[in-house]
Design a protein around this motif. Structure first.
Motif, PDB file in Angstrom:
ATOM      1  N   UNK A  15       4.181  10.191  -7.091  1.00 12.23           N
ATOM      2  CA  UNK A  15       5.202  10.517  -8.089  1.00 12.23           C
ATOM      3  C   UNK A  15       4.569  10.768  -9.458  1.00 12.23           C
ATOM      4  N   UNK A  16       3.622   9.921  -9.839  1.00 16.37           N
ATOM      5  CA  UNK A  16       2.939  10.094 -11.135  1.00 16.37           C
ATOM      6  C   UNK A  16       2.183  11.423 -11.175  1.00 16.37           C
ATOM      7  N   UNK A  17       1.588  11.789 -10.050  1.00 11.22           N
ATOM      8  CA  UNK A  17       0.866  13.067  -9.952  1.00 11.22           C
ATOM      9  C   UNK A  17       1.825  14.233 -10.193  1.00 11.22           C
ATOM     10  N   UNK A  18       3.005  14.171  -9.588  1.00  8.77           N
ATOM     11  CA  UNK A  18       3.996  15.227  -9.768  1.00  8.77           C
ATOM     12  C   UNK A  18       4.501  15.273 -11.212  1.00  8.77           C
ATOM     13  N   UNK A  19       4.698  14.104 -11.814  1.00  4.85           N
ATOM     14  CA  UNK A  19       5.186  14.049 -13.197  1.00  4.85           C
ATOM     15  C   UNK A  19       4.185  14.661 -14.168  1.00  4.85           C
ATOM     16  N   UNK A  20       2.903  14.571 -13.837  1.00  7.31           N
ATOM     17  CA  UNK A  20       1.866  15.154 -14.688  1.00  7.31           C
ATOM     18  C   UNK A  20       1.739  16.662 -14.461  1.00  7.31           C
ATOM     19  N   UNK A  21       1.917  17.093 -13.219  1.00  9.19           N
ATOM     20  CA  UNK A  21       1.711  18.501 -12.880  1.00  9.19           C
ATOM     21  C   UNK A  21       2.914  19.383 -13.191  1.00  9.19           C
ATOM     22  N   UNK A  22       4.111  18.816 -13.078  1.00 10.95           N
ATOM     23  CA  UNK A  22       5.326  19.619 -13.216  1.00 10.95           C
ATOM     24  C   UNK A  22       6.143  19.172 -14.427  1.00 10.95           C
ATOM     25  N   UNK A  23       6.699  20.138 -15.142  1.00 13.76           N
ATOM     26  CA  UNK A  23       7.548  19.831 -16.294  1.00 13.76           C
ATOM     27  C   UNK A  23       9.024  20.094 -16.002  1.00 13.76           C
ATOM     28  N   UNK A  24       9.298  20.633 -14.806  1.00 16.19           N
ATOM     29  CA  UNK A  24      10.686  20.946 -14.442  1.00 16.19           C
ATOM     30  C   UNK A  24      11.041  20.296 -13.109  1.00 16.19           C
ATOM     31  N   UNK A  51      11.850   4.803  -7.908  1.00 23.54           N
ATOM     32  CA  UNK A  51      11.568   5.977  -8.746  1.00 23.54           C
ATOM     33  C   UNK A  51      11.736   5.624 -10.219  1.00 23.54           C
ATOM     34  N   UNK A  52      12.802   4.869 -10.542  1.00 27.32           N
ATOM     35  CA  UNK A  52      13.033   4.473 -11.942  1.00 27.32           C
ATOM     36  C   UNK A  52      11.861   3.657 -12.475  1.00 27.32           C
ATOM     37  N   UNK A  53      11.398   2.721 -11.667  1.00 26.13           N
ATOM     38  CA  UNK A  53      10.285   1.867 -12.090  1.00 26.13           C
ATOM     39  C   UNK A  53       9.024   2.691 -12.310  1.00 26.13           C
ATOM     40  N   UNK A  54       8.751   3.599 -11.398  1.00 28.73           N
ATOM     41  CA  UNK A  54       7.551   4.438 -11.505  1.00 28.73           C
ATOM     42  C   UNK A  54       7.600   5.305 -12.766  1.00 28.73           C
ATOM     43  N   UNK A  55       8.772   5.872 -13.043  1.00 28.53           N
ATOM     44  CA  UNK A  55       8.911   6.734 -14.222  1.00 28.53           C
ATOM     45  C   UNK A  55       8.709   5.925 -15.499  1.00 28.53           C
ATOM     46  N   UNK A  73       0.824  -1.204   0.000  1.00 22.65           N
ATOM     47  CA  UNK A  73       0.000   0.000   0.000  1.00 22.65           C
ATOM     48  C   UNK A  73       0.864   1.262   0.000  1.00 22.65           C
ATOM     49  N   UNK A  74       1.982   1.207   0.731  1.00 22.90           N
ATOM     50  CA  UNK A  74       2.903   2.346   0.762  1.00 22.90           C
ATOM     51  C   UNK A  74       3.515   2.586  -0.611  1.00 22.90           C
ATOM     52  N   UNK A  75       3.904   1.497  -1.291  1.00 17.91           N
ATOM     53  CA  UNK A  75       4.481   1.612  -2.632  1.00 17.91           C
ATOM     54  C   UNK A  75       3.462   2.171  -3.618  1.00 17.91           C
ATOM     55  N   UNK A  76       2.217   1.715  -3.471  1.00 15.19           N
ATOM     56  CA  UNK A  76       1.153   2.195  -4.356  1.00 15.19           C
ATOM     57  C   UNK A  76       0.906   3.691  -4.143  1.00 15.19           C
ATOM     58  N   UNK A  77       0.910   4.111  -2.882  1.00 13.01           N
ATOM     59  CA  UNK A  77       0.700   5.522  -2.563  1.00 13.01           C
ATOM     60  C   UNK A  77       1.856   6.380  -3.089  1.00 13.01           C
ATOM     61  N   UNK A  78       3.068   5.849  -2.963  1.00 14.20           N
ATOM     62  CA  UNK A  78       4.251   6.576  -3.453  1.00 14.20           C
ATOM     63  C   UNK A  78       4.192   6.701  -4.973  1.00 14.20           C
ATOM     64  N   UNK A  79       3.820   5.609  -5.636  1.00 11.89           N
ATOM     65  CA  UNK A  79       3.711   5.593  -7.094  1.00 11.89           C
ATOM     66  C   UNK A  79       2.671   6.622  -7.557  1.00 11.89           C
ATOM     67  N   UNK A  80       1.564   6.683  -6.872  1.00 12.15           N
ATOM     68  CA  UNK A  80       0.508   7.635  -7.216  1.00 12.15           C
ATOM     69  C   UNK A  80       1.007   9.074  -7.051  1.00 12.15           C
TER      70      UNK A  80
END
Length: 271
Positions: A20-29, A64-68, A11-18
């Protein structure tokens, strides 16, 4: 009294993945920051300092690599894969919508002094300044072991000359660490160090952020000058070399006019 439910590892990994993905969508830098020897209190202070336009995320590089990779495949945004090679060592990610230089300067404010611990690789040269140490004369042998020149002044030990105690890149020994502790010297300071910058698919060194408009103009002018020189050397016309080629051609025509009976108005002024 309610019992707080503890999240499982999955559950912790799933929350972290969510997250990180949220940040990757919101931020370009993204600023990639090295966090060696940085404590949790410092990290919390940095988070508070950049709050508003920026978010900092720490985590294991493998996760982080896997999530990206997964997010890139799911969204078709392969540009974010450029972050993956930058995840080396103990690093964190700072996602931002603010000016990159301003964020880096804000992060740099949160440096704290640190003692010289035994076995630590010195990031800088450590020089012990001359002056009164406040230590009693019974410590004489301690200074002699480290070849530090001292004298007794008003019942206390005084260092009479600057001492190069530790060189940058050397490991801190037990004697050096003990001396600095006795003198109350905290020679090192640690904080987040920005190592790379990601900007919408482009990756560059943080030194680029220090470039001014004047620096860019100088570099552009230097590049144009090199192109013009090369074009003239190989007689290949380019926009950069065109003014020089026209001028050289005019000089040749003018020289012919001077040496012959051929003339034109501008040549008449020279003849």
């Amino acid at each position: 009294m309610a019992i707080k439910k503890t999240k499982s590892k999955a559950e912790k990994k799933q929350a972290y993945d969510w997250k990180l993905c949220k940040f990757l969508e919101e931020y370009s830098r993204v600023l990639i920051a090295e966090v060696d020897n940085v404590g949790s209190t410092q990290l919390a202070a940095v988070r508070r300092g950049i709050r508003g336009d920026s978010e900092m995320l720490m985590g294991k590089n493998t996760l982080i690599r896997r999530c990206i990779k997964v997010h890139a495949e799911a969204t078709g945004n392969d540009k974010i894969k450029a972050i993956i090679p930058l995840l080396q060592g103990n690093v964190g990610l700072i996602f931002t919508k603010a000016d990159l230089k301003e964020v880096r300067e804000e992060v740099a404010k949160y440096k704290v002094g640190a003692p010289a611990r035994v076995g630590l690789v010195a990031p800088i040269d450590v020089v012990v300044p001359p002056g009164n140490t406040g230590l009693d004369p019974s410590q004489t042998s301690f200074f002699q072991v480290l070849n530090i020149p001292t004298k007794i002044n008003k019942g206390t030990m005084e260092i009479i000359a600057p001492v190069d105690l530790i060189r940058k890149g050397d490991k801190v020994g037990s004697s050096e660490a003990a001396l600095l502790a006795k003198l109350g010297i905290r020679p090192f300071s640690y904080g987040l160090v920005i190592t790379n910058v990601y900007d919408d698919g482009s990756v560059f060194s943080p030194e680029v952020l220090d470039l001014t408009d004047e620096d860019l103009i100088k570099k552009f002018a230097s590049g144009v000058s090199m192109v013009a020189s090369l074009s003239l050397a190989v007689s290949y016309p380019t926009m950069a070399a065109a003014p020089h080629m026209f001028l050289n051609g005019y000089k040749n025509v003018l020289a012919i006019a001077v040496e012959t009976d051929y003339s034109f108005p501008h040549a008449d002024q020279i003849k």
